[in-house]
Design a protein around this motif. Structure first.
Motif, PDB file in Angstrom:
ATOM      1  N   SER A  15       0.833  -1.196   0.000  1.00 57.57           N
ATOM      2  CA  SER A  15       0.000   0.000   0.000  1.00 57.57           C
ATOM      3  C   SER A  15       0.875   1.257   0.000  1.00 57.57           C
ATOM      4  O   SER A  15       1.883   1.312   0.709  1.00 57.57           O
ATOM      5  N   PRO A  16       0.515   2.279  -0.784  1.00 54.38           N
ATOM      6  CA  PRO A  16       1.274   3.530  -0.761  1.00 54.38           C
ATOM      7  C   PRO A  16       1.331   4.153   0.633  1.00 54.38           C
ATOM      8  O   PRO A  16       2.323   4.790   0.989  1.00 54.38           O
ATOM      9  N   LEU A  17       0.269   3.960   1.422  1.00 56.81           N
ATOM     10  CA  LEU A  17       0.259   4.494   2.778  1.00 56.81           C
ATOM     11  C   LEU A  17       1.310   3.802   3.644  1.00 56.81           C
ATOM     12  O   LEU A  17       2.020   4.456   4.420  1.00 56.81           O
ATOM     13  N   VAL A  18       1.431   2.481   3.496  1.00 53.57           N
ATOM     14  CA  VAL A  18       2.443   1.732   4.234  1.00 53.57           C
ATOM     15  C   VAL A  18       3.841   2.158   3.788  1.00 53.57           C
ATOM     16  O   VAL A  18       4.742   2.357   4.603  1.00 53.57           O
ATOM     17  N   ASP A  19       4.017   2.326   2.483  1.00 58.15           N
ATOM     18  CA  ASP A  19       5.302   2.748   1.945  1.00 58.15           C
ATOM     19  C   ASP A  19       5.678   4.128   2.472  1.00 58.15           C
ATOM     20  O   ASP A  19       6.832   4.374   2.845  1.00 58.15           O
ATOM     21  N   PHE A  20       4.691   5.020   2.534  1.00 55.62           N
ATOM     22  CA  PHE A  20       4.945   6.368   3.037  1.00 55.62           C
ATOM     23  C   PHE A  20       5.320   6.330   4.517  1.00 55.62           C
ATOM     24  O   PHE A  20       6.251   7.011   4.963  1.00 55.62           O
ATOM     25  N   THR A 293      12.896  -2.993   7.300  1.00 57.52           N
ATOM     26  CA  THR A 293      12.292  -3.737   8.407  1.00 57.52           C
ATOM     27  C   THR A 293      10.783  -3.496   8.458  1.00 57.52           C
ATOM     28  O   THR A 293      10.003  -4.432   8.629  1.00 57.52           O
ATOM     29  N   CYS A 294      10.393  -2.246   8.290  1.00 61.52           N
ATOM     30  CA  CYS A 294       8.954  -1.923   8.293  1.00 61.52           C
ATOM     31  C   CYS A 294       8.245  -2.547   7.097  1.00 61.52           C
ATOM     32  O   CYS A 294       7.130  -3.091   7.232  1.00 61.52           O
ATOM     33  N   MET A 295       8.868  -2.491   5.925  1.00 56.02           N
ATOM     34  CA  MET A 295       8.239  -3.049   4.737  1.00 56.02           C
ATOM     35  C   MET A 295       8.118  -4.585   4.842  1.00 56.02           C
ATOM     36  O   MET A 295       7.128  -5.160   4.413  1.00 56.02           O
ATOM     37  N   ALA A 296       9.157  -5.230   5.411  1.00 58.01           N
ATOM     38  CA  ALA A 296       9.134  -6.685   5.551  1.00 58.01           C
ATOM     39  C   ALA A 296       8.013  -7.140   6.486  1.00 58.01           C
ATOM     40  O   ALA A 296       7.439  -8.220   6.307  1.00 58.01           O
ATOM     41  N   TYR A 297       7.676  -6.320   7.450  1.00 52.00           N
ATOM     42  CA  TYR A 297       6.624  -6.661   8.404  1.00 52.00           C
ATOM     43  C   TYR A 297       5.257  -6.769   7.720  1.00 52.00           C
ATOM     44  O   TYR A 297       4.404  -7.572   8.096  1.00 52.00           O
ATOM     45  N   PHE A 298       5.049  -5.944   6.659  1.00 48.74           N
ATOM     46  CA  PHE A 298       3.740  -5.925   5.986  1.00 48.74           C
ATOM     47  C   PHE A 298       3.710  -6.750   4.705  1.00 48.74           C
ATOM     48  O   PHE A 298       2.671  -6.825   4.062  1.00 48.74           O
TER      49      PHE A 298
END
Length: 299
Positions: A15-20, A293-298
């Protein structure tokens, strides 16, 4: 270019929101790690040859206390989310304006143009944010560090744009920054290590291309006068601390370049470059580590 930014993830499932959000957290991590180096850079750039206290970053690091190295961090921390949104949004916008369809792969020339246009646009956000940061970082030991609310009260709205022209010229460096990043990404691939190296390479190229103008911008903004409380008592003192020649000495880009070169030679425009290039290594490592790390979580 003091705020580290990350390009959006390439996975369409994210999601762009997650990426942001991941980019913002990565930017915060980079700020925390890199701000001491930025403070050293600003202090080296502000000093003149007549009142030279530090020859290099080593001497400044050895004398500075840890809390002093984090002066002015509140302003960029408060603006990191806005900067990420602005850079992502405007870079994508100016890139799309040049392409016939959304599926077209942009040329490196188009990438450079989009980056330069993005830098010019976001400088209206960057300039006041860095003005407040620099005034806090360069505050002399004889006075208390001015708070962000105090500076806002004194400088808003008319005087908070000091150094905007120099910031716009410096932030044209987003062109070389995105050019270097995209060139490295296309050459070496999109693995985690490759992207980490591409980000570090882009940071070095971006700073090397625009560092002289960053010196000019710092000198213009650090000469903005404001009222602060003296450590010796409650009396108010006018800063900058050496105002004997008036603040007009660093009012314009051309005037600052001419005066700095005349008094200190060409080397002054590269003062603090070593600390800045050294800063790019831990900053990019921290930024990409938190981001991934944040991206891998989602995922």
């Amino acid at each position: 270019m003091d705020v580290e930014v990350l390009l959006p993830a390439s996975e369409s499932s994210i999601s762009p929101l997650v990426d942001f959000a991941a980019g913002t957290l990565g930017g915060i991590a980079g700020l925390v790690v890199g701000h001491p180096f930025d403070t050293v850079k600003v202090k080296l750039q502000c000093q003149t040859e007549k009142a030279l206290q530090y020859r290099n970053a080593v001497g400044l690091f050895s004398e500075a206390q840890m809390n002093g190295l984090y002066k002015g961090i509140v302003s960029p921390l408060a603006g990191v989310a806005l900067m990420n949104a602005s850079v992502f949004g405007f870079y994508g916008l100016f890139l799309r304006l040049q392409l016939p369809t959304n599926d077209t792969t942009p040329t490196l020339t188009q990438v450079t143009i989009a980056g330069m246009a993005c830098g010019l646009t976001t400088s209206f956000i960057t300039s006041p944010m860095e003005l407040f940061k620099i005034l806090q970082q360069s505050s002399p030991p004889s006075s208390t560090t001015p708070s962000l609310p105090s500076l806002l009260y004194q400088l808003f709205p008319r005087r908070m744009w000091r150094g905007l022209g120099a910031t716009m010229l410096r932030d044209l460096g987003y062109g070389p920054y995105f050019l270097a990043y995209e060139s490295a990404r296309r050459t070496f691939g999109e693995g985690k290590v490759e992207l980490l190296l591409a980000g570090g390479f882009a940071g070095v190229v971006g700073w090397a291309a625009t560092f002289p103008m960053d010196v000019v911008k710092t000198r213009i903004q650090s000469s903005q006068p404001y009222v602060s409380t003296s450590r010796a008592g409650d009396s108010a003192s006018l800063l900058p601390h050496d105002n004997s020649q008036g603040t007009k000495q660093y009012r314009t880009v051309l005037g600052t370049i001419v005066r700095s070169y005349k008094e200190e030679g060409w080397r002054v425009f590269f003062r603090g470059l070593g600390a800045t290039l050294l800063r790019s290594i831990p900053v990019n490592m921290a930024t990409f580590a938190v981001y991934e790390t944040c991206m891998a979580y989602f995922r």
